[in-house]
Design a protein around this motif. Structure first.
Motif, PDB file in Angstrom:
ATOM      1  N   ALA A 258       0.808  -1.219   0.000  1.00 25.80           N
ATOM      2  CA  ALA A 258       0.000   0.000   0.000  1.00 25.80           C
ATOM      3  C   ALA A 258       0.842   1.269   0.000  1.00 25.80           C
ATOM      4  CB  ALA A 258      -0.935  -0.010   1.209  1.00 25.80           C
ATOM      5  N   SER A 259       1.928   1.289   0.758  1.00 26.48           N
ATOM      6  CA  SER A 259       2.747   2.497   0.841  1.00 26.48           C
ATOM      7  C   SER A 259       3.373   2.839  -0.508  1.00 26.48           C
ATOM      8  CB  SER A 259       3.843   2.317   1.892  1.00 26.48           C
ATOM      9  OG  SER A 259       4.634   1.174   1.602  1.00 26.48           O
ATOM     10  N   ILE A 260       3.808   1.825  -1.244  1.00 29.65           N
ATOM     11  CA  ILE A 260       4.388   2.056  -2.563  1.00 29.65           C
ATOM     12  C   ILE A 260       3.302   2.437  -3.566  1.00 29.65           C
ATOM     13  CG2 ILE A 260       5.574   0.940  -4.497  1.00 29.65           C
ATOM     14  CD1 ILE A 260       7.157  -0.677  -2.505  1.00 29.65           C
ATOM     15  N   ALA A 261       2.143   1.793  -3.469  1.00 28.66           N
ATOM     16  CA  ALA A 261       1.031   2.124  -4.368  1.00 28.66           C
ATOM     17  C   ALA A 261       0.586   3.568  -4.155  1.00 28.66           C
ATOM     18  CB  ALA A 261      -0.134   1.166  -4.117  1.00 28.66           C
TER      19      ALA A 261
ATOM     20  N   GLN B  60       2.349  10.180  -7.832  1.00 27.13           N
ATOM     21  CA  GLN B  60       3.198  10.516  -8.986  1.00 27.13           C
ATOM     22  C   GLN B  60       2.376  10.600 -10.273  1.00 27.13           C
ATOM     23  OE1 GLN B  60       5.979  11.647  -7.289  1.00 27.13           O
ATOM     24  NE2 GLN B  60       7.159  10.770  -8.966  1.00 27.13           N
ATOM     25  N   ALA B  61       1.329   9.766 -10.349  1.00 27.89           N
ATOM     26  CA  ALA B  61       0.470   9.749 -11.543  1.00 27.89           C
ATOM     27  C   ALA B  61      -0.663  10.767 -11.448  1.00 27.89           C
ATOM     28  CB  ALA B  61      -0.111   8.346 -11.736  1.00 27.89           C
TER      29      ALA B  61
ATOM     30  N   ALA C 101      -4.979   7.501  -4.565  1.00 27.84           N
ATOM     31  CA  ALA C 101      -4.005   7.779  -3.512  1.00 27.84           C
ATOM     32  C   ALA C 101      -4.709   7.967  -2.172  1.00 27.84           C
ATOM     33  CB  ALA C 101      -3.189   9.018  -3.866  1.00 27.84           C
ATOM     34  N   ASN C 102      -5.851   8.628  -2.209  1.00 24.97           N
ATOM     35  CA  ASN C 102      -6.608   8.852  -0.973  1.00 24.97           C
ATOM     36  C   ASN C 102      -7.092   7.541  -0.371  1.00 24.97           C
ATOM     37  OD1 ASN C 102      -8.123  10.575   0.984  1.00 24.97           O
ATOM     38  ND2 ASN C 102      -9.871   9.608  -0.031  1.00 24.97           N
TER      39      ASN C 102
END
Length: 221
Positions: free
Chosen positions: A179-182, A188-189, A195-196
Motif C-alpha cells: 500500500a505504501s508504494i502504491a 506521482q500519476a 491515492a486517498n
C-alpha cells in the motif's frame, strides 16, 4: 474497488501477518535472553537489534539486496541449494521485513519481562516447574500488555514500510507492491482519488494501533 487495489491490500496484509507471526516466534526467546542474561557484549547485541529503528531503510535495504545477489555467499547458497532468487520476490521482501521490524517486536517483550519481579520465577522454580513451563504459564501471561503492544507495533510498522520493500522487492503488482508504494505511485500519476484510498487505509491502521497502545498503557498505569 478495483482488482489492483484489493490485490495490493492483500499483499500488504499478507506481509504484515507473516512478518508479525515469525517475529513473535523468534522474538520471545530473544527477548527472554536479553531480559535475563548478563554478558559483556549485551549492549552490542541490543544495539544491533535496534539498528533498523535509526538506520535509513534504504541503507538496510541496499545491504540486504547485496546479500541476495548470486555473487555473494548467501544469495549463491539460496540459488544453488533451494533454487530461489530472493531479490524482487515476496520471500525476499518477507526476510527483509523481518530484519527491519525485529526491534519493534523484541523491545516491548524485553521491557515487559525485565519489569516482572524476580519472585515470580523463583516461586515457580520452588514449586518444581521447568524453565519452559515457567515462561509460558507464569511470565508470558503477566506481560499480556507488552505482547499486544509488540504485535501491534510490528504489524503497523510492516504495513507502513516503504524503503525496504522498494529497495528489495521493487514494485511488482501482485507480488511485492504494498500500500505504501502504491500510494506513492498514485501521487506521482496525479491520481489523487486512488491515492486517498491507500492513504486512508494506512491512516486507519496507524490510528487503531495507537489507540490500542494508549489503552493498554492507561490500564497498566
Amino acid at each position: 474497488m478495483n482488482n489492483d487495489f484489493v490485490q495490493t491490500l492483500i499483499t500488504t496484509g499478507k506481509l504484515a501477518f507473516w512478518t508479525t507471526l515469525i517475529l513473535f516466534i523468534l522474538g520471545l526467546p530473544i527477548a527472554y535472553f536479553l531480559a535475563y542474561s548478563r554478558f559483556r557484549l549485551k549492549s552490542v547485541v541490543e544495539a544491533l537489534i535496534s539498528m533498523p529503528m535509526v538506520l535509513p531503510p534504504t541503507v538496510l535495504g541496499f545491504y540486504i539486496l547485496v546479500a541476495y545477489s548470486p555473487q555473494n555467499w548467501f544469495g549463491q547458497m539460496m540459488e544453488q541449494w533451494f533454487d530461489v532468487r530472493l531479490a524482487f520476490s515476496f520471500s525476499g521482501v518477507l526476510i527483509a521485513s523481518i530484519i527491519c521490524s525485529l526491534p519493534f517486536m523484541v523491545q516491548p517483550l524485553q521491557n515487559g519481562l525485565a519489569a516482572l519481579p524476580s519472585s515470580l520465577k523463583e516461586a515457580s522454580y520452588t514449586m518444581g516447574k521447568s524453565s519452559l513451563t515457567t515462561f509460558f504459564r507464569v511470565l508470558l501471561p503477566n506481560i499480556r500488555g507488552s505482547v499486544i503492544i509488540a504485535v501491534a507495533m510490528t504489524s503497523a510498522h510492516c504495513v507502513g514500510e516503504f524503503g525496504i520493500v522498494l529497495m528489495v522487492g521493487g514494485n511488482m503488482p501482485g507480488a511485492t507492491r504494498v500500500a505504501s508504494i502504491a500510494l506513492y505511485d498514485e501521487v506521482q500519476a496525479l491520481n489523487y482519488k486512488a491515492a486517498n484510498q491507500y492513504a486512508l487505509v494506512l491512516f486507519l491502521v496507524s490510528f487503531v494501533v495507537l489507540t490500542i497502545i494508549y489503552s493498554i498503557n492507561k490500564k497498566t498505569v
